[in-house]
Design a protein around this motif. Structure first.
Motif, PDB file in Angstrom:
ATOM      1  N   THR A 195      10.230  -1.496   1.072  1.00 57.28           N
ATOM      2  CA  THR A 195       9.889  -0.083   1.293  1.00 57.28           C
ATOM      3  C   THR A 195       9.584   0.252   2.737  1.00 57.28           C
ATOM      4  OG1 THR A 195       7.526  -0.451   0.944  1.00 57.28           O
ATOM      5  CG2 THR A 195       8.863   0.067  -1.006  1.00 57.28           C
ATOM      6  N   GLY A 196       9.260  -0.753   3.516  1.00 55.34           N
ATOM      7  CA  GLY A 196       8.836  -0.501   4.881  1.00 55.34           C
ATOM      8  C   GLY A 196       7.391  -0.045   4.966  1.00 55.34           C
ATOM      9  N   THR A 197       6.689  -0.099   3.836  1.00 55.17           N
ATOM     10  CA  THR A 197       5.298   0.349   3.775  1.00 55.17           C
ATOM     11  C   THR A 197       4.409  -0.824   3.419  1.00 55.17           C
ATOM     12  OG1 THR A 197       6.027   2.522   3.042  1.00 55.17           O
ATOM     13  CG2 THR A 197       3.718   1.993   2.693  1.00 55.17           C
ATOM     14  N   GLN A 198       3.700  -1.339   4.399  1.00 53.31           N
ATOM     15  CA  GLN A 198       2.801  -2.455   4.155  1.00 53.31           C
ATOM     16  C   GLN A 198       1.357  -1.994   3.963  1.00 53.31           C
ATOM     17  OE1 GLN A 198       3.291  -5.500   7.117  1.00 53.31           O
ATOM     18  NE2 GLN A 198       5.503  -5.390   7.008  1.00 53.31           N
ATOM     19  N   ASP A 199       1.134  -0.715   3.996  1.00 50.66           N
ATOM     20  CA  ASP A 199      -0.196  -0.158   3.852  1.00 50.66           C
ATOM     21  C   ASP A 199      -0.804  -0.615   2.529  1.00 50.66           C
ATOM     22  OD1 ASP A 199      -2.486   1.387   3.553  1.00 50.66           O
ATOM     23  OD2 ASP A 199      -1.510   3.262   4.095  1.00 50.66           O
ATOM     24  N   LYS A 200      -1.929  -1.286   2.597  1.00 55.77           N
ATOM     25  CA  LYS A 200      -2.565  -1.819   1.397  1.00 55.77           C
ATOM     26  C   LYS A 200      -3.036  -0.727   0.448  1.00 55.77           C
ATOM     27  CE  LYS A 200      -6.972  -1.966   3.530  1.00 55.77           C
ATOM     28  NZ  LYS A 200      -7.968  -2.320   4.244  1.00 55.77           N
ATOM     29  N   ASP A 201      -3.134   0.511   0.908  1.00 56.72           N
ATOM     30  CA  ASP A 201      -3.591   1.605   0.066  1.00 56.72           C
ATOM     31  C   ASP A 201      -2.455   2.330  -0.647  1.00 56.72           C
ATOM     32  OD1 ASP A 201      -6.277   1.142   0.752  1.00 56.72           O
ATOM     33  OD2 ASP A 201      -6.027   2.316   2.597  1.00 56.72           O
ATOM     34  N   TYR A 202      -1.230   1.927  -0.392  1.00 58.64           N
ATOM     35  CA  TYR A 202      -0.085   2.594  -1.015  1.00 58.64           C
ATOM     36  C   TYR A 202      -0.187   2.566  -2.535  1.00 58.64           C
ATOM     37  CZ  TYR A 202       4.556   3.581  -2.710  1.00 58.64           C
ATOM     38  OH  TYR A 202       5.602   4.106  -3.396  1.00 58.64           O
ATOM     39  N   ASN A 203      -0.476   1.425  -3.119  1.00 60.00           N
ATOM     40  CA  ASN A 203      -0.571   1.322  -4.580  1.00 60.00           C
ATOM     41  C   ASN A 203      -1.690   2.193  -5.124  1.00 60.00           C
ATOM     42  OD1 ASN A 203       1.574  -0.419  -4.663  1.00 60.00           O
ATOM     43  ND2 ASN A 203       0.333  -2.253  -4.886  1.00 60.00           N
ATOM     44  N   LEU A 204      -2.756   2.314  -4.377  1.00 61.56           N
ATOM     45  CA  LEU A 204      -3.864   3.165  -4.800  1.00 61.56           C
ATOM     46  C   LEU A 204      -3.438   4.638  -4.814  1.00 61.56           C
ATOM     47  CD1 LEU A 204      -6.792   3.362  -5.658  1.00 61.56           C
ATOM     48  CD2 LEU A 204      -7.443   3.269  -3.253  1.00 61.56           C
ATOM     49  N   ILE A 205      -2.700   5.041  -3.804  1.00 58.13           N
ATOM     50  CA  ILE A 205      -2.184   6.416  -3.762  1.00 58.13           C
ATOM     51  C   ILE A 205      -1.257   6.649  -4.953  1.00 58.13           C
ATOM     52  CG2 ILE A 205      -0.702   8.002  -2.472  1.00 58.13           C
ATOM     53  CD1 ILE A 205      -1.854   6.627   0.096  1.00 58.13           C
ATOM     54  N   TRP A 206      -0.380   5.692  -5.212  1.00 55.21           N
ATOM     55  CA  TRP A 206       0.527   5.804  -6.356  1.00 55.21           C
ATOM     56  C   TRP A 206      -0.259   5.928  -7.646  1.00 55.21           C
ATOM     57  CZ3 TRP A 206       0.713   2.956 -10.725  1.00 55.21           C
ATOM     58  CH2 TRP A 206       1.736   3.278 -11.627  1.00 55.21           C
ATOM     59  N   TYR A 207      -1.300   5.116  -7.812  1.00 51.21           N
ATOM     60  CA  TYR A 207      -2.106   5.117  -9.034  1.00 51.21           C
ATOM     61  C   TYR A 207      -2.742   6.487  -9.273  1.00 51.21           C
ATOM     62  CZ  TYR A 207      -6.005   4.183 -12.146  1.00 51.21           C
ATOM     63  OH  TYR A 207      -6.909   4.248 -13.175  1.00 51.21           O
ATOM     64  N   VAL A 208      -3.313   7.075  -8.233  1.00 52.45           N
ATOM     65  CA  VAL A 208      -3.934   8.395  -8.369  1.00 52.45           C
ATOM     66  C   VAL A 208      -2.883   9.420  -8.792  1.00 52.45           C
ATOM     67  CG1 VAL A 208      -5.074  10.283  -7.116  1.00 52.45           C
ATOM     68  CG2 VAL A 208      -5.840   7.919  -6.788  1.00 52.45           C
TER      69      VAL A 208
END
Length: 78
Positions: A11-24
């Motif tokens: 994805t080119g997105t290594q931000d550890k908070d990405y999954n949290l954003i997706w979850y919300v």
């Protein structure tokens, strides 16, 4: 490849908070979708199913609120 192995290479997105954003987003989307299901059940006078969907909707809202709180704390550096 499983979702557990994604480290940003795909994805080119290594931000550890990405999954949290997706979850919300998923919780909020689910709560919205369930509103339609509740209305359908109510039109069909099926209170048992409507009650089940209301409980699921409440759980989705709770998940979204917990996720938003955690995300807010992380984005504020805490």
């Amino acid at each position: 490849m499983t979702s557990g192995t994604e480290t940003g290479g795909v994805t080119g997105t290594q931000d550890k908070d990405y999954n949290l954003i997706w979850y919300v987003e998923a919780c909020l989307s689910n709560a919205l979708r369930l509103e339609g299901y509740i209305e359908d059940a109510e039109r069909g006078k099926d209170t048992e199913v409507a009650d089940l969907f209301r409980k699921a909707q409440a759980d989705s809202r709770k998940g979204a609120e917990l996720g938003k709180t955690l995300l807010r704390r992380r984005l504020n550096g805490g």
